[in-house]
Design an enzyme around this catalytic site. Structure first.
Site, mmCIF file in Angstrom:
data_model
loop_
_atom_site.group_PDB
_atom_site.id
_atom_site.type_symbol
_atom_site.label_atom_id
_atom_site.label_comp_id
_atom_site.label_asym_id
_atom_site.label_seq_id
_atom_site.Cartn_x
_atom_site.Cartn_y
_atom_site.Cartn_z
ATOM 1 N N HIS A 294 0.842 -1.199 0.000
ATOM 2 C CA HIS A 294 0.000 0.000 0.000
ATOM 3 C C HIS A 294 0.873 1.244 0.000
ATOM 4 O O HIS A 294 1.802 1.356 0.801
ATOM 5 C CB HIS A 294 -0.903 0.030 1.235
ATOM 6 C CG HIS A 294 -1.858 -1.121 1.309
ATOM 7 N ND1 HIS A 294 -1.455 -2.384 1.690
ATOM 8 C CD2 HIS A 294 -3.185 -1.196 1.033
ATOM 9 C CE1 HIS A 294 -2.508 -3.205 1.650
ATOM 10 N NE2 HIS A 294 -3.562 -2.508 1.258
ATOM 11 N N LYS B 283 -1.391 -7.963 -4.622
ATOM 12 C CA LYS B 283 -2.260 -6.805 -4.365
ATOM 13 C C LYS B 283 -1.408 -5.537 -4.251
ATOM 14 O O LYS B 283 -0.482 -5.476 -3.437
ATOM 15 C CB LYS B 283 -3.081 -6.968 -3.082
ATOM 16 C CG LYS B 283 -3.980 -5.747 -2.833
ATOM 17 C CD LYS B 283 -4.690 -5.780 -1.490
ATOM 18 C CE LYS B 283 -5.462 -4.483 -1.267
ATOM 19 N NZ LYS B 283 -6.017 -4.366 0.097
ATOM 20 N N LYS C 184 -15.312 23.214 -19.891
ATOM 21 C CA LYS C 184 -16.067 23.396 -21.139
ATOM 22 C C LYS C 184 -15.350 24.292 -22.142
ATOM 23 O O LYS C 184 -15.363 24.023 -23.346
ATOM 24 C CB LYS C 184 -17.455 23.964 -20.845
ATOM 25 C CG LYS C 184 -18.398 22.994 -20.164
ATOM 26 C CD LYS C 184 -19.793 23.583 -20.017
ATOM 27 C CE LYS C 184 -20.711 22.612 -19.289
ATOM 28 N NZ LYS C 184 -22.097 23.101 -19.234
ATOM 29 N N ASP D 174 -25.937 21.756 -24.582
ATOM 30 C CA ASP D 174 -26.579 22.607 -23.576
ATOM 31 C C ASP D 174 -27.617 23.525 -24.218
ATOM 32 O O ASP D 174 -28.731 23.669 -23.729
ATOM 33 C CB ASP D 174 -25.543 23.473 -22.852
ATOM 34 C CG ASP D 174 -24.759 22.706 -21.802
ATOM 35 O OD1 ASP D 174 -25.276 21.692 -21.296
ATOM 36 O OD2 ASP D 174 -23.625 23.125 -21.481
#
Length: 514
Positions: free
Chosen positions: A126, A153, A297, A335
């Site tokens: 980890h 893992k 955007k 939109d």
């Protein structure tokens, strides 16, 4: 569809055994394949007694983990004692044991030939700071394999969503069973898309707040929102690019729509900091299309290979499609279509109106509050329908800049109160004024609303804003921002798939979750 063999594992986080036993049954009912018993969370833990209770009548296969503080867990005692408990769990029939890489060699050598055939050892690493380089991840896999692990893992931390792409690469190329997850919000997609890339398992919690690691989703989200059981190697990936994206209703809406038409696709949240970098890294044809929201955007106009002329005029892209023939990214704006069609239908008297010859906006005075991306979309959309445009904005200079682009008039927001050259005008709020939690705010007084016959509010949380409530009280037709949201999403669906949007399904999905 590639076969999905990824297991769903519920972590059991509790201070007492009784709660864990209850959680086990809830995990089975939730659709989980196995549970992770986190012994390090138990208080007054009695190894023999408690393991016997937890493992003897378990309704699901069990992974036993006894995570020390130095690897992100709760256990603070002696490692020899801890590893003895894990050996005991194996002897008592645990299906999986999780052992940290740092102590794996000692653990495996102490097992010698005593390891039960039915038990699998997961050796884990980890990293709570970063996701290492591809080379370092590859070396880490080799080190874990060298311990004799049955399953590798690796859990890392995403500081940027592009970190997840390296984990996907490792999953695809690993020759042994591997769990590869990237923690925190920017790593969400590692938890949802692991069946596509061959991950052995992913974690889903029983409820929010019961996470054993940062960024885990709930079982309900994995199964009901993302349809994780249906995700396979050939699944196409779509999603919403934004920052933030956690509260978007897009995944609920689009995934229900994909399912209803039998499309092998999933729609996920992409928490993106740098749009150009994201699009460069996730350039595979399998990442087939994206919705774009705040703050990307405007940047999307520059990042696409081609941009639809209307979107270019507006200066904002909310939909990006990867063209199948050449892989180029094409930008659109749905939109304006969503908002303008909703307003038109509101003016015609019903959302389902079929008599659409000529626009009722033609010749009308159309007042837009706000000069940002949504304001631009409304102004250009209404202008295209023959309306006369007025832009009202806190900054007069920004209002004037947008008004000049659409051949309209500009006024300051303060002047809007006394602005009524016509009766029966149309008002469209494109700002966030009145959005939750500021639900008592409104951009214009109730008295001034009397000059308008139609009022539209792009805000849809709450569904009925103060602006819409007061507009209705003075006799105006009101159009909710929810209608714009549904319609722009329908436009996106059609651009993504080439299919007609399942309107009823999408409407019901939104209404159930708003």
């Amino acid at each position: 569809m590639g076969e999905n063999t990824t297991l769903l594992c519920v972590p059991l986080i509790s201070h007492n055994v009784e709660d864990m036993l209850v959680q086990m049954n809830r995990a089975k009912a939730s659709g989980a394949d196995l549970v992770e018993i986190r012994l390090d969370h138990l208080e007054a833990f009695r190894p023999s007694e408690d393991l016997q209770r937890l493992l003897s009548d378990r309704p699901l296969p069990a992974l036993v983990t006894y995570r020390p503080k130095w690897e992100g867990g709760e256990y603070e005692g002696d490692d020899h004692t801890r590893l003895d408990v894990l050996r005991l769990a194996m002897e008592m029939g645990a299906d999986y044991i999780d052992v940290e890489l740092q102590v794996a060699h000692d653990f495996m050598s102490s097992m010698s030939e005593k390891k039960p055939e039915s038990s699998k050892v997961i050796v884990s690493s980890h990293n709570y700071q970063i996701t290492p380089s591809l080379e370092e991840l590859g070396n880490l896999v080799a080190r874990i394999q060298a311990t004799g692990a049955d399953i590798v893992k690796i859990a890392t931390t995403a500081t940027n969503i592009i970190d997840v792409a390296r984990m996907f690469h490792i999953l695809v190329h690993c020759q042994v069973p591997i769990i590869g997850l990237v923690m925190r919000e920017r790593g969400w997609i590692s938890r949802i898309l692991c069946p596509k890339f061959g991950g052995y398992l992913t974690f889903g919690t029983l409820e929010a707040g019961k996470e054993s690691a940062p960024g885990q989703l709930t079982m309900k989200e994995l199964l009901n929102v993302y349809n994780i059981r249906q995700i396979g190697r050939d699944t196409k990936v779509y999603g919403i690019i934004g920052n933030p994206v956690g509260h978007s209703k897009g995944p609920i809406l689009h995934n229900e729509a994909f399912t209803s038409v039998g499309l092998n696709a999933v729609y996920v949240p992409f928490l993106v900091d740098n749009l150009r970098e994201f699009l460069h890294v996730y350039s595979s044809p399998d990442f087939s299309g994206f919705s774009c929201t705040i703050p990307h955007k405007e940047a999307a106009v520059e990042c696409c290979d081609e941009v639809d002329p209307v979107a270019k005029s507006i200066g904002a892209v909310n939909t990006i499609v990867r063209r199948k023939s050449d892989g180029k990214l094409v930008g659109y704006n749905t939109d304006y279509q969503g908002a303008i069609s909703a307003i038109e239908d509101g003016m015609r008297g019903s959302y389902g109106a079929t008599d659409k010859i000529g626009s009722p906006l033609a010749g009308k005075l159309f007042v837009v509050i706000g000069a940002g991306g949504a304001g631009k979309a409304l102004a250009f959309g209404a202008k295209g329908k023959g309306a006369r445009i007025v832009i009202a904005n806190r900054s007069y200079d920004r209002a004037k800049a947008l008004a000049s682009l659409v051949g309209g008039e500009a006024i300051s927001l303060g002047d809007l109160e006394s602005f009524h050259p016509d009766e029966g005008m149309i008002l469209a709020n494109s700002t966030s004024i009145g959005m939750h939690p500021n639900i008592d705010e409104t951009p214009i007084s109730k008295q001034a609303l009397k000059s308008y016959s139609v009022v539209f509010d792009a805000v849809y949380t709450p569904k009925v804003t103060r602006l819409l409530t007061e507009a209705e009280e003075v006799g105006a037709t009101v159009v909710s921002g929810l209608e714009m949201f549904i319609r722009q999403a329908m436009g996106q669906f059609e651009l993504f798939t080439g299919l007609r949007a399942p309107e009823k399904v999408m409407r019901e999905a939104v209404m159930r979750n708003i």
